[in-house]
Design a protein around this motif. Structure first.
Motif, mmCIF file in Angstrom:
data_model
loop_
_atom_site.group_PDB
_atom_site.id
_atom_site.type_symbol
_atom_site.label_atom_id
_atom_site.label_comp_id
_atom_site.label_asym_id
_atom_site.label_seq_id
_atom_site.Cartn_x
_atom_site.Cartn_y
_atom_site.Cartn_z
ATOM 1 N N SER A 53 0.746 -1.027 -0.025
ATOM 2 C CA SER A 53 -0.032 -0.102 -0.092
ATOM 3 C C SER A 53 0.925 1.367 -0.178
ATOM 4 C CB SER A 53 -0.906 0.046 1.240
ATOM 5 O OG SER A 53 -0.454 -0.390 2.209
ATOM 6 N N ASP A 54 1.929 1.040 0.563
ATOM 7 C CA ASP A 54 3.063 2.290 0.672
ATOM 8 C C ASP A 54 4.239 1.526 -0.097
ATOM 9 O OD1 ASP A 54 4.983 4.028 1.058
ATOM 10 O OD2 ASP A 54 4.094 4.821 2.767
ATOM 11 N N PRO A 55 4.928 2.260 -1.132
ATOM 12 C CA PRO A 55 6.235 1.553 -1.901
ATOM 13 C C PRO A 55 7.236 1.558 -0.776
ATOM 14 C CG PRO A 55 5.530 3.518 -2.915
ATOM 15 C CD PRO A 55 4.086 3.296 -1.921
ATOM 16 N N LYS A 56 7.069 2.413 0.089
ATOM 17 C CA LYS A 56 8.466 2.378 1.149
ATOM 18 C C LYS A 56 8.256 1.606 2.288
ATOM 19 C CE LYS A 56 11.231 6.419 0.543
ATOM 20 N NZ LYS A 56 10.700 7.901 0.625
ATOM 21 N N ALA A 57 6.910 0.854 2.197
ATOM 22 C CA ALA A 57 6.877 -0.113 3.567
ATOM 23 C C ALA A 57 7.782 -1.248 3.474
ATOM 24 C CB ALA A 57 5.461 -0.885 3.098
ATOM 25 N N VAL A 58 7.917 -1.890 4.304
ATOM 26 C CA VAL A 58 8.794 -3.055 4.513
ATOM 27 C C VAL A 58 8.007 -4.254 4.498
ATOM 28 C CG1 VAL A 58 10.765 -4.529 5.794
ATOM 29 C CG2 VAL A 58 10.521 -2.054 5.789
ATOM 30 N N ARG A 59 8.393 -5.249 3.516
ATOM 31 C CA ARG A 59 7.422 -6.458 3.514
ATOM 32 C C ARG A 59 8.135 -7.746 4.256
ATOM 33 N NH1 ARG A 59 3.576 -7.829 -1.314
ATOM 34 N NH2 ARG A 59 2.031 -6.410 -0.203
ATOM 35 N N VAL A 60 7.312 -8.310 5.040
ATOM 36 C CA VAL A 60 8.017 -9.197 5.681
ATOM 37 C C VAL A 60 7.271 -10.643 5.581
ATOM 38 C CG1 VAL A 60 9.193 -10.351 7.898
ATOM 39 C CG2 VAL A 60 8.828 -7.711 7.375
ATOM 40 N N GLY A 61 7.949 -11.794 5.354
ATOM 41 C CA GLY A 61 7.217 -13.097 5.212
ATOM 42 C C GLY A 61 7.453 -13.911 6.599
ATOM 43 N N VAL A 62 6.433 -14.356 7.202
ATOM 44 C CA VAL A 62 6.599 -14.752 8.580
ATOM 45 C C VAL A 62 6.160 -16.274 8.688
ATOM 46 C CG1 VAL A 62 6.102 -14.319 11.146
ATOM 47 C CG2 VAL A 62 6.139 -12.609 9.517
ATOM 48 N N ILE A 63 6.922 -17.241 8.958
ATOM 49 C CA ILE A 63 6.457 -18.504 9.363
ATOM 50 C C ILE A 63 6.922 -18.880 10.934
ATOM 51 C CG2 ILE A 63 6.571 -19.134 7.134
ATOM 52 C CD1 ILE A 63 9.128 -20.807 7.650
ATOM 53 N N THR A 64 6.245 -19.786 11.709
ATOM 54 C CA THR A 64 6.770 -20.241 12.988
ATOM 55 C C THR A 64 6.388 -21.495 13.201
ATOM 56 O OG1 THR A 64 7.066 -19.493 15.277
ATOM 57 C CG2 THR A 64 4.645 -19.386 14.404
ATOM 58 N N ASP A 65 7.197 -22.271 14.032
ATOM 59 C CA ASP A 65 6.852 -23.422 14.903
ATOM 60 C C ASP A 65 6.761 -24.526 13.802
ATOM 61 O OD1 ASP A 65 6.782 -23.163 17.923
ATOM 62 O OD2 ASP A 65 6.195 -21.423 17.024
ATOM 63 N N LEU A 66 7.660 -24.769 12.802
ATOM 64 C CA LEU A 66 7.462 -25.915 11.742
ATOM 65 C C LEU A 66 7.719 -27.174 12.279
ATOM 66 C CD1 LEU A 66 8.434 -23.044 10.412
ATOM 67 C CD2 LEU A 66 8.748 -24.385 8.404
ATOM 68 N N HIS A 67 8.574 -27.191 13.595
ATOM 69 C CA HIS A 67 8.810 -28.650 13.945
ATOM 70 C C HIS A 67 9.389 -29.813 13.299
ATOM 71 C CE1 HIS A 67 7.636 -27.759 18.357
ATOM 72 N NE2 HIS A 67 7.375 -26.832 17.894
ATOM 73 N N TYR A 68 9.821 -29.129 11.919
ATOM 74 C CA TYR A 68 10.210 -30.526 10.840
ATOM 75 C C TYR A 68 11.000 -31.475 11.578
ATOM 76 C CZ TYR A 68 11.678 -33.306 7.166
ATOM 77 O OH TYR A 68 12.013 -34.429 6.455
ATOM 78 N N ALA A 69 10.560 -32.694 11.311
ATOM 79 C CA ALA A 69 11.272 -34.003 11.567
ATOM 80 C C ALA A 69 10.662 -35.173 10.811
ATOM 81 C CB ALA A 69 11.069 -34.210 13.216
ATOM 82 N N ASP A 70 11.479 -35.929 10.472
ATOM 83 C CA ASP A 70 11.022 -37.170 9.642
ATOM 84 C C ASP A 70 10.655 -38.318 10.568
ATOM 85 O OD1 ASP A 70 10.538 -39.064 7.795
ATOM 86 O OD2 ASP A 70 12.660 -39.554 7.264
ATOM 87 N N LYS A 71 9.270 -37.880 11.128
ATOM 88 C CA LYS A 71 8.796 -38.952 12.452
ATOM 89 C C LYS A 71 7.508 -38.750 12.228
ATOM 90 C CE LYS A 71 9.598 -36.018 16.254
ATOM 91 N NZ LYS A 71 10.452 -35.717 17.656
ATOM 92 N N SER A 72 6.758 -39.872 12.821
ATOM 93 C CA SER A 72 5.226 -40.120 12.748
ATOM 94 C C SER A 72 4.593 -38.857 13.705
ATOM 95 C CB SER A 72 4.674 -41.327 13.373
ATOM 96 O OG SER A 72 5.492 -42.505 12.683
ATOM 97 N N PRO A 73 3.324 -38.609 13.136
ATOM 98 C CA PRO A 73 2.773 -37.309 14.246
ATOM 99 C C PRO A 73 2.573 -37.818 15.489
ATOM 100 C CG PRO A 73 1.460 -37.994 12.000
ATOM 101 C CD PRO A 73 2.402 -39.031 12.024
ATOM 102 N N ALA A 74 2.773 -36.887 16.367
ATOM 103 C CA ALA A 74 2.283 -37.139 17.917
ATOM 104 C C ALA A 74 1.182 -36.115 18.273
ATOM 105 C CB ALA A 74 3.374 -36.665 18.455
#
Ligand code: ZN
Length: 313
Positions: A53-74
């Motif tokens: 909306s404002d060309p001077k705005a800072v745009r940030v992509g946010v992710i959290t708590d991925l907990h990636y592991a090659d294991k079965s769901p818990a």
């Protein structure tokens, strides 16, 4: 040309803006008729590019708590599915072109050995790294459960666990609350997850950093600074005092308790983001793109389970 028949990448900013203004985010045009999307957003809407909306705005992509592991769901945690969910988020980020991306902690989950856990980190970080060169990692308790801080940071190519940086006119601070009450760093299963603290050295650094800055400021943390329960940082009152005294901090973004939550304390928004690991299937994903305007106005567009917010300066 019917706007809905265009591919997401081709659809113009004006078109998506018009659709938004006319019908809101949960409605779209298909074959000339208005279709209400009840539960899920369609691919076209998910990946449609939105201009700042404002060309001077800072745009940030946010992710959290991925907990990636090659294991079965818990329980509700589906560790392996995080890879696919991150791929979906990547497509949105590719369309929205954030200036940087931040991961708010617990990128990986525990393995039985250091080697296997480093393998998890390599796998998930390879995908995360493909999104954007400018990346920031907040340490979560699960990041440094089996690994040491040096091993985790070495694995993702980040020098420090707490630091600050500027983008355009905005100041950003990354905090590390993975310290025990006695000041020792988490690592190699030497801690209990409820004993989260910002160390004395870090707190002193934070006060100095805030003092030397006059820009609108945004803070990233893993453990929560707005609650005093098991999910809260033990010395959160001291940290909040430092943030409030600076007079520049607009918002704190945090993870750790996995559900959307928002508190306003002392004029600062404490926003807890939805965890990517929770639940099975694309309908359980969660990630966001936020625009921070030069005056400190923040607009967060949440996807799937992540809530959306707008806070005017
Ligand atoms: Zn977590």
């Amino acid at each position: 040309m019917n706007p809905a028949s265009r591919s997401s990448v081709e659809s113009t900013d004006q078109t998506s803006q018009l659709n938004r203004q006319m019908f809101g985010r949960r409605a779209l045009l298909r074959n000339g008729s208005l279709v209400l999307a009840a539960a899920a957003l369609t691919k076209e809407m998910l990946f449609a590019r939105e201009s700042k909306s404002d060309p001077k705005a800072v745009r940030v992509g946010v992710i959290t708590d991925l907990h990636y592991a090659d294991k079965s769901p818990a329980g509700s945690r589906h560790y392996r599915e995080t890879l696919g969910k991150l791929e979906t988020a990547s497509k949105q980020f590719a369309a929205d072109q954030p200036d940087f991306v931040v991961e708010l902690g617990d990128l990986i989950d525990a393995a039985d050995s250091v080697d296997v856990e480093q393998g998890y980190l390599k796998t998930i970080n390879k995908q995360f790294a493909s999104i954007c060169d400018d990346r920031h990692y907040v340490l979560g308790n699960h990041c440094v459960d089996t690994l040491t801080k040096d091993e985790f940071l070495g694995g993702v190519g980040q020098e420090r666990s707490f630091y600050s940086f500027d983008r355009e006119g905005i100041h950003f601070i990354v905090l590390d609350a993975c310290f025990r009450g006695d000041g020792k760093s988490y690592g190699r299963r030497n801690f209990h997850w409820t004993d989260a603290n910002v160390s004395a050295e870090e707190l002193e650094w934070l006060r100095g950093d805030l003092k030397s800055n006059s820009k609108p400021t945004v803070v990233f943390a893993h453990q929560r600074l707005d609650v005093s329960n098991n999910h809260g940082v033990k010395n959160c009152v001291d940290v909040r005092k430092a943030l409030e005294e600076s007079g520049n901090v607009v918002a704190v973004f945090q993870g750790h308790s996995h559900q959307n939550d928002l508190n306003e304390i002392g004029g600062i928004h404490y926003c807890t983001m939805a965890a990517m690991v929770e639940g099975s299937g694309p309908e359980s994903n969660g990630y966001s793109v936020m625009d921070i305007q030069p005056d400190g106005t923040i607009e967060i567009k949440g996807f799937v389970r992540q809530a959306s917010y707008r806070w005017d300066a």
